[in-house]
Design a protein around this motif. Structure first.
Motif, PDB file in Angstrom:
ATOM      1  N   ARG A   1      21.849 -18.689 -66.451  1.00 30.83           N
ATOM      2  CA  ARG A   1      22.704 -18.668 -65.458  1.00 30.83           C
ATOM      3  C   ARG A   1      23.944 -18.475 -65.559  1.00 30.83           C
ATOM      4  O   ARG A   1      24.753 -17.824 -64.742  1.00 30.83           O
TER       5      ARG A   1
ATOM      6  N   LEU B   1      26.064 -15.653 -63.472  1.00 30.27           N
ATOM      7  CA  LEU B   1      27.344 -16.045 -62.557  1.00 30.27           C
ATOM      8  C   LEU B   1      28.457 -14.991 -63.199  1.00 30.27           C
ATOM      9  O   LEU B   1      29.313 -14.878 -62.366  1.00 30.27           O
TER      10      LEU B   1
ATOM     11  N   GLU C   1      31.842 -21.357 -59.255  1.00 33.75           N
ATOM     12  CA  GLU C   1      30.372 -21.650 -59.499  1.00 33.75           C
ATOM     13  C   GLU C   1      30.020 -21.878 -60.875  1.00 33.75           C
ATOM     14  O   GLU C   1      29.299 -22.672 -61.113  1.00 33.75           O
ATOM     15  N   LEU C   2      30.687 -20.962 -61.604  1.00 31.23           N
ATOM     16  CA  LEU C   2      30.357 -20.959 -63.382  1.00 31.23           C
ATOM     17  C   LEU C   2      30.618 -22.669 -63.687  1.00 31.23           C
ATOM     18  O   LEU C   2      29.720 -23.099 -64.442  1.00 31.23           O
TER      19      LEU C   2
ATOM     20  N   ALA D   1      31.374 -25.469 -62.076  1.00 28.99           N
ATOM     21  CA  ALA D   1      30.486 -26.549 -61.537  1.00 28.99           C
ATOM     22  C   ALA D   1      29.089 -26.555 -62.102  1.00 28.99           C
ATOM     23  O   ALA D   1      28.743 -27.699 -62.399  1.00 28.99           O
ATOM     24  N   TRP D   2      28.334 -25.371 -62.487  1.00 26.89           N
ATOM     25  CA  TRP D   2      27.048 -25.311 -62.877  1.00 26.89           C
ATOM     26  C   TRP D   2      27.334 -25.934 -64.439  1.00 26.89           C
ATOM     27  O   TRP D   2      26.366 -26.732 -64.770  1.00 26.89           O
TER      28      TRP D   2
ATOM     29  N   LYS E   1      27.708 -29.750 -64.222  1.00 24.15           N
ATOM     30  CA  LYS E   1      26.068 -30.403 -63.870  1.00 24.15           C
ATOM     31  C   LYS E   1      25.371 -30.504 -64.941  1.00 24.15           C
ATOM     32  O   LYS E   1      24.782 -31.371 -65.138  1.00 24.15           O
ATOM     33  N   GLU E   2      25.144 -29.147 -65.721  1.00 25.79           N
ATOM     34  CA  GLU E   2      24.363 -29.047 -66.710  1.00 25.79           C
ATOM     35  C   GLU E   2      24.580 -30.071 -67.798  1.00 25.79           C
ATOM     36  O   GLU E   2      23.800 -30.595 -68.507  1.00 25.79           O
TER      37      GLU E   2
END
Lengths: 661, 439
Positions: free
Chosen positions: A122, A126, A420-421, A423-424, A427-428
């Motif tokens: 991911r 991104l 986006e990166l 935020a990802w 979350k991870e």
């Protein structure tokens, strides 16, 4: 790669590449492409051939002039000469084919892979998406670069020659790099190195201006290092510090509250914002910090009967408010108009109203330590600062730059370069029990982390979008450890305080030193963190002229080169010059030398020529003659050794050694 | 001078640049353009730091009438070449040069801890903030750097840094003093990094050539990436292979003059400092070798060290004056505090003196400071300020002004707040006023 190399025309072995690169685009140029490596191969044989090959090229292009690489003078050709050389080119091309067994790599070929990388997860998706928009083709680093980079980034050490060879000679496989990453994350030095980084952030220092005192600094560091070695979940790591009570000598994490110059509630709040929220409270509205300060208004400090021992405790009654007991400090925000922070105390009766930094109101009950209330709010998965701060910090530590930059300046008007990166990753991370090693693996295994540092697009936004791995000078501690490892020597580290805890056993690495007060002139000169504020920019890895002087010409470094037992071993007379060069490159640069480099190095002071037979001491010669012969042998040995010292010197002074790349 | 260069925070507000942005703007402008707007009287400064804290009543503020309990072994004061000024008996050379310097006998800050006092004396800031301020030498270097073109770094320390606080503070390593290392009293002053043992110039050149040839990464990189490192390297080589290192070659000096300075490390450090000032180095610090932290064996150590200090400092002032350099060279000499005026005769000290920040003495000369004067006074036992207290901001503020640096100018604060060269006067930062009586 074309046209972006500005080089020193006098000494650059890739001169021809540079001169001829622009012509690659023409039809003739493409034909020449096949040819143009060849002159490079033979250019170390002498300037005449060197010059001849260039003549041919010029002629081929019907140029009437040519800058001689040796003299740097313009050379003009007559028409007759040009004509003659056009003929010559055909002959030359044939010659080149004959010579084609000799290959020379371009510098970038040693450092980069030619195939373009496929996204590995991911993160890459991104990042590459953005690079594509910017028309940047990412380039992966070579295995040679990767092993050095990942060792330095994960354990703060160079691979040994043996380790480098083991990895480089391992057959290609999809898990070749990830296996090495897994191995490094379990090394003891991983905990040493990351405890050093956390030591900067958490201000582990015995003396001015933090004044923890030596054994408290050791206790603090011991706890931090062990937490890292145990891979303690990050939320627990932080909560233990924020809620700690007890003796500074016995309970490591209580020193969090002592390791700050300003120990007023506001000072503690501002430090906590910086450390765990990556925010500079100085840019907050005043009431936001005032409210946060209330959570730290019941921190008490009191001395014990032991010299320099101090207890940190929950002090709702304000018993430690006596000036003689409490630690000194004055309000950091001098512009505040509200004056002193109200003391939340049991004597004031019922609960006190305040608000978390996100604006949520809370009533502080008198029977609970408000530090716990704050810690629970902070480490909740929905907290907007907590995961963001740490994933961004780790990203910046590994990739040289935060997704939010600076990593300790998180605020609304400083947006992430790739939201986006970020935020990802957040979350991870919170979704995997705040497991730091999981986060390291995620980042280290990405192709984004493994991009080349050489390719640069010239696009001003490329760095913020992580288009290449940025060059960074090795930290002071890592640099001196590397030099000591290579030469087999030691540095002496001392502290101004004559305490048993400031005694450093011989051979301890600089990275593993617990206390920022234990130091050396080298560490100070090369920008080791002063550990005064916990801000990331306290560590300065820029290069200054005095640092260059020190590396190039100091007695400190020269003595290591002259006397280091490992250098003597590596350059032993019993080894062939070829083997010595290979060992030196593997030890210092973690790769084998190119053929070109071997030639350059062996040409230095005749390092490559076997020892000339010297007169032997025969019986019947006079004492004077004997001494003369002995002296002659000694001088020859010294010369030989000096040549190798100079070669090591050149390698440890090259950017390839001095920088992460 | 461009008016944009003088934007302070206050002006920025006046121009309507409100809020946090203005602070940042002011900071950026200040950071980009360190300018000092005042006339420059002191082109160079030599700071002689008596690390550890030198006794004041044994030296420049003798109280012969206070008896053995205070004066210990040094009961005498000697006259100087200025009527009415007497100094301690161990300073006969300085007594002959009193017209060239002034003595501050009412220096005070009340701090008795080495680090905190040393920090306060050299930054003027309280140590209870969240940031570490740069020392006065680093601030000079910061303001003088843009115009300074010398080969030797602008802020030099002979021979070792103090090591207890980072002199460059938040300004970063660029403003760190260049510590020479070596011993100027040795046959060859081996300045660390500049003069290497046993490496000929030919070998240096050959090495440099090899360094270029083996630089694979540098050749592959975009040249802009390593630009700063290349500049740093070129500057380093100007010293290694160029004429810059000649300033450290004390053998160029007349032997008799070298004798006058004293053939000891401190004396030759003074001579080296003069040579640097001659070539225009803005700030030179001499950290007195050995130090003055005389808890024990105070009197024997004073007998050993004071004559070196006397000789070196007196020769420096005389030599600077003779060369017409004293007018443009400011010299100041003191420790982070004085020492207990009452001798500790009891064990374990057996005749020692403790830390003492309530009152002590400072010597200032040249660069716009008038000589032959005494500023302030201590009481009859040298225990407290009697008149005209001088605080660190007063001393430093005066030096800054003579050096052409406005103490209200801003430095680039790491948190984006306002960071003045010297703090404003407050409850914690006291002032007795600039030293206008000798400026």
């Amino acid at each position: 790669m074309n046209g972006r190399r500005q080089i020193d025309r006098l000494s650059n072995p890739w001169l021809h590449t540079c001169i001829l690169s622009p012509i690659k685009k023409t039809k003739v140029g493409r034909m020449m492409q096949l040819l143009y490596h060849r002159p490079i191969c033979i250019n170390s044989h002498g300037c005449n051939k060197n010059r001849n090959s260039a003549f041919f090229m010029s002629a081929f292009l019907s140029e009437q002039e040519y800058t001689d690489p040796v003299s740097c003078r313009l050379v003009f050709f007559t028409e007759g000469e040009t004509k003659m050389m056009k003929h010559g080119v055909v002959v030359f091309a044939t010659l080149c084919t004959v010579l084609s067994t000799v290959t020379a790599k371009e510098p970038s070929a040693v450092l980069e892979l030619s195939s373009s990388p496929e996204p590995a997860g991911r993160i890459d998706q991104l990042v590459f998406k953005r690079l594509e928009k910017m028309k940047i083709q990412p380039v992966l680093c070579s295995d040679e670069v990767f092993i050095r980079r990942v060792y330095l980034d994960v354990i703060g050490k160079l691979p040994t020659a043996k380790e480098a060879l083991r990895f480089l000679d391992k057959p290609e496989s999809p898990t070749k790099r990830s296996e090495l990453i897994d191995e490094l994350l379990e090394r003891d030095e991983f905990a040493d190195y990351w405890a050093m980084k956390w030591g900067d952030v958490l201000r582990i220092k015995a003396e001015f201006p933090i004044n923890l005192w030596p054994n408290a600094a050791q206790a603090y560091h011991h706890w931090v290092r062990k937490s890292i070695a145990d891979n303690k979940p990050y939320d627990r790591f932080v909560r233990e510090m924020l809620t700690a009570s007890g003796s500074n000598f016995r309970i490591g994490p209580v020193n969090y509250y002592r390791a700050m110059q300003n120990k007023t509630p506001k000072g503690i709040a501002a430090t906590t914002a910086l450390t765990f929220m990556g925010a500079r409270a100085e840019s907050w509205p005043t009431n936001q910090l005032d409210n946060m300060a209330l959570f730290f208004s019941q921190v008490g400090y009191k001395p014990t009967s032991e010299w320099k021992e101090e207890s940190v405790f929950w002090d709702p009654l304000g018993t430690a408010a006596d000036k003689a007991n409490s630690a000194p400090g004055k309000d950091v925000i001098t512009t505040s108009t509200t004056g002193a922070v109200a003391q939340v105390s049991a004597t004031s009766g019922g609960p006190v109203a305040t608000a978390f930094p996100d604006g949520k109101n809370i009533l502080l009950s008198p029977d609970r330590d408000p530090r716990e209330v704050f810690a629970d709010w902070l480490i909740a998965p929905e907290n907007p600062w907590f995961s963001r701060c740490i994933v961004n910090r780790v990203w910046a530590w590994l990739l040289g730059r935060g997704i939010i930059h600076e990593p300790d300046d998180i605020r609304k008007d400083n947006p992430p370069s790739n939201p986006e990166l970020l935020a990802w990753l957040e979350k991870e991370f919170s979704g995997h029990q705040y497991d730091l090693k999981y986060l390291y693996r995620l980042i280290l295994n990405s192709k984004t982390y493994q991009l080349s540092s050489v390719s640069s697009s010239g696009n001003p936004d490329a760095a913020a979008q992580f288009a290449s791995y940025p060059l960074r000078r090795l930290e002071a501690e890592v640099l001196i450890d590397a030099i000591n490892d290579i030469t087999g020597s030691f540095d002496l580290y001392t502290s101004a305080i004559p305490e048993p805890f400031t005694y450093i056993p011989k051979g301890q690495s600089a990275v593993s030193i617990a206390d920022g007060s234990i130091t050396s002139p080298f560490l100070a000169l090369f920008g080791r963190s002063a550990r005064a504020t916990g801000m990331l920019d306290e560590r300065d890895n820029n290069t200054t002229p005095p640092q260059r002087l020190h590396m190039l010409n100091s007695g400190h470094i020269q003595k290591k080169l002259e006397n280091g037992p490992k250098i003597k071993e590596l350059t032993s007379e019993k080894l062939s010059p070829d083997k010595i060069v290979e060992n030196l490159y593997l030890t210092i640069l973690s790769r084998r030398p190119t053929e070109e480099e071997k030639k350059t190095v062996l040409a230095y002071g005749n390092s490559g020529t076997p020892k000339k037979p010297l007169p032997v001491i025969k019986s019947g010669i006079t004492e004077k003659q004997k001494q003369a012969i002995q002296q002659q042998r000694k001088t020859a040995d010294q010369e030989r050794q000096n040549n190798w010292i100079d070669i090591v010197w050149a390698l440890i002074n090259s950017p390839e050694f001095l920088y992460r790349h | 001078m461009n008016t944009m260069m003088n934007i302070t925070r206050r002006n920025a507000l006046k121009y309507g640049l409100c809020g946090a942005g203005s602070v940042l703007l002011a900071r950026k402008l200040q950071a980009a353009l360190p300018v000092s707007s005042l006339p420059v009287k002191a082109k160079s400064v030599i700071q002689i730091f008596l690390w550890g804290g030198m006794s004041h009543n044994d030296t420049w503020d003798p109280k012969p009438d206070s008896g053995r309990a205070y004066m210990g072994e040094f009961s005498k004061a000697i006259p100087t070449n200025v009527n009415g000024i007497q100094i301690g008996q161990l300073f006969p050379e300085l007594a002959r040069q009193a017209d060239k310097y002034s003595l501050i006998r009412s220096m005070t800050h009340g701090i008795n801890g080495h680090e905190t006092a040393a920090y306060y004396m050299q930054t003027g800031h309280s140590s209870n903030e969240r940031i570490t301020y740069p020392s006065i030498g680093a601030v000079f270097s910061y303001f003088k750097n843009p115009g300074y073109k010398g080969l030797v770094p602008p802020y030099v320390v002979l021979t070792q840094p103090q090591g207890r606080f980072s002199e460059e503070g938040f300004l970063g390593p660029k403003y760190k003093p260049f510590a020479t290392g070596g011993d100027p009293n040795a046959a060859r002053f081996e300045v660390e990094g500049v003069v290497a043992k046993g490496i000929s110039d030919d070998r240096q050149a050959a090495r440099r050539d090899l360094l270029r040839k083996t630089d694979l990464l540098g050749q592959a990189m975009d040249s802009a990436v390593l630009k700063d490192a290349r500049i740093a390297e070129d500057q380093a080589y100007e010293l290694i292979l160029g004429p810059g290192k000649e300033v450290f070659n004390l053998s160029n000096e007349d032997d008799k003059l070298r004798d006058r300075y004293g053939r000891n490390t401190f004396g030759q450090e003074c001579l080296a400092a003069r040579r640097m000032v001659e070539t225009g180095v803005p700030y030179v610090v001499i950290n007195y070798p050995g130090g003055w932290d005389t808890h024990k064996e105070h009197f024997p150590r004073m007998r050993k060290q004071c004559p070196d200090l006397d000789k070196g400092l007196a020769a420096l002032l005389e030599d600077l004056a003779a060369r017409g350099l004293l007018e443009s060279t400011l010299v100041w000499c003191c420790g982070e505090f004085g020492r207990g005026p009452k001798v500790d005769w009891q064990p374990p000290w057996n005749g020692g003196r403790n830390h003492y920040g309530a009152v002590f003495s400072v010597l200032v000369a040249g660069g716009g400071f008038r000589g032959g004067a005494v500023v302030g006074s201590s009481d009859e036992k040298a225990e407290a300020v009697l008149e005209r207290p001088v605080y660190p901001v007063d001393l430093l503020g005066s030096i800054y002004r003579l050096g052409g640096i406005d103490p209200a100018s801003l430095l680039p604060h790491p948190l984006g707040l306002e960071a003045r060269v010297l703090p404003e006067i407050s409850d914690t930062i006291k002032s007795g006023g600039l030293l206008t009586e000798i400026m």
